[in-house]
Design an enzyme around this catalytic site. Structure first.
Site: not given
Length: 533
Positions: A374, A196, A202, A494, A343, A257-258
């Site tokens: 398993h 955005k 990153e 951050k 979040e 964002g999510r």
């Protein structure tokens, strides 16, 4: 007002004392119609919560709590565009992204641009700097700009466009990007930079490296415009990077964002499965939106999921929640839901800024079945910790092979049944287990779970599924009196990373840091300067 002071909360606390120790065996024995009483349908989706440790009185009190929390009012405030994300002064309007004919004009314009771009790529009209058609797309993002689209592309592999492969890079660790680029051709690779602000550490580090990779092959700065597009709001930064303005796909500050895979952040989904299928994904989400907005509390799937989660978290003290999709295609769903739920509602301050004195979001985790059986299912069966679970299954396989799907479904139903009902010493003895092994073959059961069955996995049903969990998160935020749409804990990390990076590079003193961090940086500096010492 703190949530526990509401009358229904206090009544639930009293009610829990009388029901929390009852076993699911007893609850089913007392009510032969329990499955019918505690399961819901919307279209062809079935939600079975009969294996939850609750009764009709429990659900009645939980719905009273929802009313006392004014959940309908909060829904209307969200739909009206109020800034219910009050700490950031933002509206929460992701449902507008999938509203179809009722979508705002700016959303329709953005979708039309996405459709045109997808057509150019799929038709081979958009070419790389050497004239080769695009065969691979790499989405570079992180968090909501990666997890949701990555999950959806993996989930809808059966609908994958035959001439295009879509890849995802998110980790700052160079192994992520490097291992992806080694498989690709810079002449036929397109990058989507999803950020955005176009400043995310990153994402921008990976984007600059990808840019250098393309330019090393092209030896022409003009090639950037043929190999990079962006989903961003920062036109100045994208232009400086070399991306043409017409190749920047906008979204808005009212898209968290999510919750953003329905927006331009979903461009890799549309490229992977075709824009018509992307529209079906939006339509499925819109269908669940309409159900959530209009269904009464008694038959409302998202609200019911939220109420059951609150009951398990706050009254049964289940602080861990597993999500187990019995579908390889949905293997990445738990990762997406981790961000969506933790979040959003992993908060210690309520909407009034007061510290909460009750548990909010449980730790969410999961794995696709049958792999989990398993590994960690042993702990669920005999480890002693109370863990609530969601089992998700498909009525019909998206990749049908003879003899596979019935076995997969049998395992899904067997695990939820075994977790609920367990096995007593007497049952083990009757099954012929030797006396010296009886203690090891006892399974307490009474682990609560919900089973969600989709008829099949298509863009439409995936849209329904994701929106179902989004609205569950919204309801829990209302019930816990939280702002589900900020994430200040992420921002703190951050900020600290920005301060520490120069220290690690020995470009800034570390004297003001805590002793542990200072010691770690000293060790890393020494190793980086002389790795063989």
């Amino acid at each position: 007002m703190q949530v526990p002071l509401r009358p229904a909360w206090l009544a639930l606390a009293e009610h829990a004392r009388s029901i929390k120790h009852r076993h699911l065996r007893e609850l089913f024995s007392a009510d032969p119609e329990r499955f019918d009483r505690f399961s819901l349908c919307h279209g062809k989706i079935l939600l079975d919560y009969s294996k939850q440790r609750l009764g009709s009185q429990t659900m009645g009190l939980l719905r009273q709590l929802a009313e006392q929390s004014a959940w309908r009012t909060w829904v209307e405030r969200m739909r009206a565009g109020e800034a219910i994300n009050h700490t950031e002064g933002r509206a929460v309007r992701h449902v507008d992204l999938r509203a179809g004919a009722a979508a705002p004009p700016e959303v329709k314009d953005a979708l039309a641009r996405m459709a045109d771009f997808c057509e150019q790529i799929h038709a081979g009209q958009w070419r790389g700097f050497s004239g080769e058609r695009i065969t691979d797309v790499v989405n570079i993002g992180i968090g909501g700009s990666d997890l949701g689209p990555r999950m959806a592309v993996h989930a809808l592999a059966a609908f994958q466009h035959p001439d295009l492969s879509v890849h995802f890079v998110s980790n700052l660790d160079s192994a992520d990007l490097a291992s992806t680029l080694t498989r690709l051709n810079p002449r036929s690779t397109l990058f989507i930079i999803a950020s955005k602000t176009f400043t995310t550490l990153e994402t921008m580090a990976n984007a600059r490296t990808a840019r250098n990779w393309v330019l090393a092959a092209a030896n022409d700065d003009g090639a950037v415009a043929r190999h990079f597009v962006a989903a961003s709001t920062n036109l100045a930064a994208t232009a400086e990077f070399g991306i043409a303005a017409q190749n920047v796909f906008e979204f808005w500050d009212w898209v968290g964002g999510r919750f953003s895979l329905w927006s331009a952040i979903g461009l890799p989904i549309a490229l992977a499965i075709g824009f018509r299928n992307f529209e079906r994904l939006l339509a499925g989400a819109h269908d669940m939106d309409e159900h959530f907005f209009n269904a009464p509390a008694e038959s409302n799937l998202p609200l019911t999921l939220a109420l059951v989660a609150l009951w398990n978290t706050n009254f049964l003290n289940a602080h861990s929640h597993g999500v187990f999709p019995y579908s390889h295609s949905l293997a990445l769903l738990p990762s997406h839901l981790q961000q969506l739920e933790m979040e959003s509602n992993g908060k210690r301050a309520n909407r009034d800024g007061l510290a909460v004195d009750y548990s909010t979001n449980p730790i969410l985790w999961g794995e696709a079945g049958t792999n989990g059986q398993h590994s960690f299912f042993q702990l669920l069966h005999q480890g002693g910790a109370l863990v609530a679970s969601d089992f998700i299954a498909l009525g019909k396989s998206d990749f049908p092979l003879p003899g596979h799907h019935s076995g997969l479904l049998a395992n899904c139903l067997a695990q939820s049944s075994a977790l609920a009902f367990g096995q007593t010493i007497e049952e083990a003895r009757a099954a012929g287990i030797p006396e010296h092994l009886l203690a090891f073959r006892r399974f307490p059961g009474n682990q609560p779970s919900t089973t969600l069955i989709l008829p099949e996995l298509t863009p439409f049903t995936l849209g329904q599924l994701i929106a179902l969990y989004e609205h569950k998160v919204f309801c829990l935020g209302v019930l816990w009196n939280l702002n589900s749409f900020d994430q200040w804990g992420v921002e703190l990390g951050k900020q600290l990373a920005g301060r520490l990076a120069p220290c690690i590079r020995d470009e800034a003193p570390s004297d003001a840091l805590d002793p542990s961090t200072r010691g770690l940086i000293k060790h890393l500096r020494r190793f980086r300067s002389n790795p063989d010492a």
